[in-house]
Design an enzyme around this catalytic site. Structure first.
Site, PDB file in Angstrom:
ATOM      1  N   ASP A  16       0.841  -1.194   0.000  1.00 36.20           N
ATOM      2  CA  ASP A  16       0.000   0.000   0.000  1.00 36.20           C
ATOM      3  C   ASP A  16       0.881   1.252   0.000  1.00 36.20           C
ATOM      4  OD1 ASP A  16       0.955   0.263   2.616  1.00 36.20           O
ATOM      5  OD2 ASP A  16      -0.912  -0.419   3.532  1.00 36.20           O
ATOM      6  N   GLN A  17       0.271   2.385   0.177  1.00 30.59           N
ATOM      7  CA  GLN A  17       1.003   3.650   0.131  1.00 30.59           C
ATOM      8  C   GLN A  17       2.028   3.771   1.257  1.00 30.59           C
ATOM      9  OE1 GLN A  17      -1.528   7.090   0.154  1.00 30.59           O
ATOM     10  NE2 GLN A  17       0.054   8.436  -0.653  1.00 30.59           N
TER      11      GLN A  17
END
Length: 142
Positions: A16-17
């Site tokens: 994810d980010q």
């Protein structure tokens, strides 16, 4: 003890980010481990499907311990935790090196593919039943 160990390289698309593996990907890795264990036990999932049997998930749980990250190689350890002739529970430990990332369990019930009704492995597939009985005994009594 009957344990399957499957190594999976963490791909960038699985993060994810924050740069860590997105939580839902652990369930995919559990599925990889489960199907690998079944093949190791001599009951490949595709053989079950050819017999008209499916094993849908009826319950799943995960406890996240530490993040896996892009570039890691995770090891999925899969065992048969319990079995009663109809339901099978698998347990999982996912680690990146010495770092334990997740523990979990999934419960599956055998069903007829046509009607989606529960099927007894013990009655219909006695060989598979014996394999699972042996696998769960090895988990209970290492």
């Amino acid at each position: 003890m009957m344990i399957n160990e499957t190594e999976i390289p963490v791909r960038y698309a699985e993060t994810d980010q924050m740069g860590v593996v997105y939580h839902a990907n652990y369930f995919i890795w559990c599925e990889v481990g489960r199907t690998a264990l079944m093949a190791q036990l001599g009951i490949p999932y595709h053989d079950m499907e050819e017999e008209g049997i499916l094993a849908p998930v009826t319950s799943i749980e995960a406890s996240y311990k530490a993040p896996a990250k892009f570039g890691d190689t995770v090891t999925v350890q899969t065992r048969v935790a319990s079995y009663n002739g109809l339901r099978v529970t698998y347990s999982y430990e996912i680690s990146a090196g010495e770092r334990l990332c997740m523990t979990g369990k999934s419960e599956h019930v055998l069903v007829d593919a046509d009607r989606f009704r529960p099927r007894s492995m013990k009655k219909k597939y006695p060989h598979w039943h014996q394999v699972y009985e042996k696998a769960v005994q090895s988990f209970s009594h290492p």
